[in-house]
Enzyme design. Structure first.
Site, mmCIF file in Angstrom:
data_model
loop_
_atom_site.group_PDB
_atom_site.id
_atom_site.type_symbol
_atom_site.label_atom_id
_atom_site.label_comp_id
_atom_site.label_asym_id
_atom_site.label_seq_id
_atom_site.Cartn_x
_atom_site.Cartn_y
_atom_site.Cartn_z
ATOM 1 N N SER A 42 0.798 -1.236 0.000
ATOM 2 C CA SER A 42 0.000 0.000 0.000
ATOM 3 C C SER A 42 0.826 1.279 0.000
ATOM 4 O O SER A 42 0.256 2.360 -0.143
ATOM 5 C CB SER A 42 -0.945 0.007 1.196
ATOM 6 O OG SER A 42 -1.989 -0.884 0.949
ATOM 7 N N LYS A 60 0.223 3.470 -2.858
ATOM 8 C CA LYS A 60 -0.950 4.360 -2.933
ATOM 9 C C LYS A 60 -0.532 5.829 -2.902
ATOM 10 O O LYS A 60 -1.227 6.682 -3.450
ATOM 11 C CB LYS A 60 -1.933 4.026 -1.794
ATOM 12 C CG LYS A 60 -2.585 2.647 -2.006
ATOM 13 C CD LYS A 60 -3.356 2.128 -0.812
ATOM 14 C CE LYS A 60 -3.910 0.734 -1.146
ATOM 15 N NZ LYS A 60 -4.415 -0.009 -0.006
ATOM 16 N N TYR A 64 -4.081 -2.301 -9.982
ATOM 17 C CA TYR A 64 -3.976 -2.227 -8.512
ATOM 18 C C TYR A 64 -3.082 -3.352 -7.961
ATOM 19 O O TYR A 64 -2.204 -3.113 -7.123
ATOM 20 C CB TYR A 64 -5.383 -2.271 -7.893
ATOM 21 C CG TYR A 64 -5.332 -2.313 -6.385
ATOM 22 C CD1 TYR A 64 -5.063 -1.163 -5.650
ATOM 23 C CD2 TYR A 64 -5.499 -3.516 -5.695
ATOM 24 C CE1 TYR A 64 -4.967 -1.207 -4.264
ATOM 25 C CE2 TYR A 64 -5.406 -3.573 -4.320
ATOM 26 C CZ TYR A 64 -5.135 -2.422 -3.617
ATOM 27 O OH TYR A 64 -5.025 -2.472 -2.238
ATOM 28 N N TYR A 86 -4.363 3.624 8.239
ATOM 29 C CA TYR A 86 -5.694 3.047 8.405
ATOM 30 C C TYR A 86 -6.294 3.389 9.765
ATOM 31 O O TYR A 86 -6.213 4.518 10.213
ATOM 32 C CB TYR A 86 -5.660 1.514 8.184
ATOM 33 C CG TYR A 86 -4.754 1.096 7.071
ATOM 34 C CD1 TYR A 86 -5.016 1.532 5.774
ATOM 35 C CD2 TYR A 86 -3.634 0.315 7.295
ATOM 36 C CE1 TYR A 86 -4.192 1.173 4.735
ATOM 37 C CE2 TYR A 86 -2.800 -0.053 6.251
ATOM 38 C CZ TYR A 86 -3.084 0.381 4.990
ATOM 39 O OH TYR A 86 -2.254 0.026 3.974
ATOM 40 N N VAL A 113 1.316 -3.814 3.721
ATOM 41 C CA VAL A 113 1.325 -5.108 4.413
ATOM 42 C C VAL A 113 2.564 -5.946 4.097
ATOM 43 O O VAL A 113 2.728 -7.026 4.645
ATOM 44 C CB VAL A 113 0.033 -5.938 4.160
ATOM 45 C CG1 VAL A 113 -1.173 -5.279 4.804
ATOM 46 C CG2 VAL A 113 -0.182 -6.218 2.691
HETATM 47 N N1 GLN Z 1 -2.319 -5.640 -1.706
HETATM 48 C C1 GLN Z 1 -2.880 -5.429 -0.421
HETATM 49 C C2 GLN Z 1 -4.379 -5.560 -0.482
HETATM 50 O O1 GLN Z 1 -4.943 -5.085 -1.405
HETATM 51 C C3 GLN Z 1 -2.493 -4.066 0.064
HETATM 52 C C4 GLN Z 1 -3.019 -3.758 1.432
HETATM 53 C C5 GLN Z 1 -2.063 -3.038 2.312
HETATM 54 O O2 GLN Z 1 -0.851 -2.963 2.087
HETATM 55 N N2 GLN Z 1 -2.588 -2.542 3.389
HETATM 56 O O3 GLN Z 1 -4.998 -6.158 0.370
#
Ligand code: GLN
Length: 304
Positions: A63, A66, A188, A240, A258
């Protein structure tokens, strides 16, 4: 500031934190990464570079991507983006479906999955080849010409990304995706599968500590106002439902993934990236969060 000494101290301080989190296992390709990795790289806006541990080993940025897709989308559509995605903290898990339903297909912010999927849709609409645009941007910003997607991770996400597929379908059903669901998800999943090191990420994020100007490129990537806003979105939404706790403990705009990475900036001073794969329940690196808390404590500087 003796950052080399500070990073060494941090590496000592975080030792007891290992074993308290869990490596992400809902994406099978990430489950194979050893939990005891630790790397950290810090770059100052005046050209200083400091690293410790596995700072040059590439990992799945997940993420953290993003932030970079948001940068590109903002440069294409500017203010119009905020008609399709909000900019308030979600207070919910990063892949929450219920919140998207309550709010009729307008994701709370671009740092959660639903919001990032809308941002990916913007890229698909505006770029001839969105994956290539993203690669070009990250290669330029990091100075690493071989930054790329990890195809094993991208496939693993595509095979198991049922919740992301539900989010994208829901967005499409509410008229908030212009492109086909599978095309948006393909972008994505690839952006999440970008493999970069702490050293490369600290360089790629340095413009956010420097009013939008990349010291490496000697050029503006964002306007000062856009850079301020991306930092504001990171500060309020980048971790988050744990973003308040992170601001309380660390006090820097940041974005986690993650894969266990966290990128943070102290505007006017430095960008820092830390990587350690064990995660807490919110999906943020346990050791990475502790390391950044020590950084702002030992230096005595945060945005507050
Ligand atoms: N690829 C992960 C997902 O879409 C990314 C989520 C994350 O890094 N928080 O669930």
């Amino acid at each position: 500031m003796d950052f080399d000494r500070i990073l060494e101290e941090i590496a000592q301080h975080v030792r007891p934190c290992f074993g308290k989190g869990r490596v992400a296992d809902y994406i099978p390709a990430l489950a194979a990464v050893p939990g005891d990795k630790f790397g950290m790289a810090l770059r100052t806006v005046d050209g200083g570079y400091h690293e410790i541990g596995d700072a040059r080993e590439r990992f799945s940025i997940q993420s953290i991507s993003k932030v970079f897709t948001l940068n590109i989308a903002v440069s294409y559509v500017g203010e119009a983006l905020w008609r399709r995605v909000g900019r308030e903290p979600s207070g919910n898990p990063f892949n929450s479906l219920v919140q998207l339903e309550y709010e009729q297909g307008i994701p709370r912010n671009p740092m959660i999955n639903a919001g990032a999927i809308v941002v990916s849709d913007v890229l698909l609409t505006h770029c001839d080849d969105a994956k290539q645009t993203l690669l070009d941007r990250l290669r330029a910003l990091s100075g690493a010409a071989d930054v790329g997607f990890d195809p094993v991770v991208a496939r693993s996400e595509a095979e198991t990304g049922f919740i992301n597929r539900a989010l994208a379908s829901f967005l499409k059903g509410h008229g908030n995706l212009e492109n086909e669901v599978e095309a948006v998800l393909d972008l994505y999943f690839h952006q999440c599968a970008l493999a970069m090191s702490c050293s490369e990420l600290s360089m790629a994020a340095l413009h956010l500590a420097n009013g939008g100007v990349s010291p490496l490129l000697g050029a503006a990537v964002l306007t000062p106002q856009q850079s301020k806003r991306v930092n504001a979105v990171m500060l309020t939404c980048g971790l988050y439902d744990a973003v308040g706790e992170f601001a309380f403990r660390v006090g820097l705009p940041a974005k986690s993934g993650v894969g266990g990475g966290i990128v943070a900036v102290l505007p006017g001073h430095y960008a820092v990236a830390v990587w350690s794969p064990e995660l807490d329940e919110s999906g943020n690196s346990t050791v990475g969060g502790a390391a950044l808390e020590h950084l702002t404590t030992l230096t005595g500087h945060s945005v507050f």
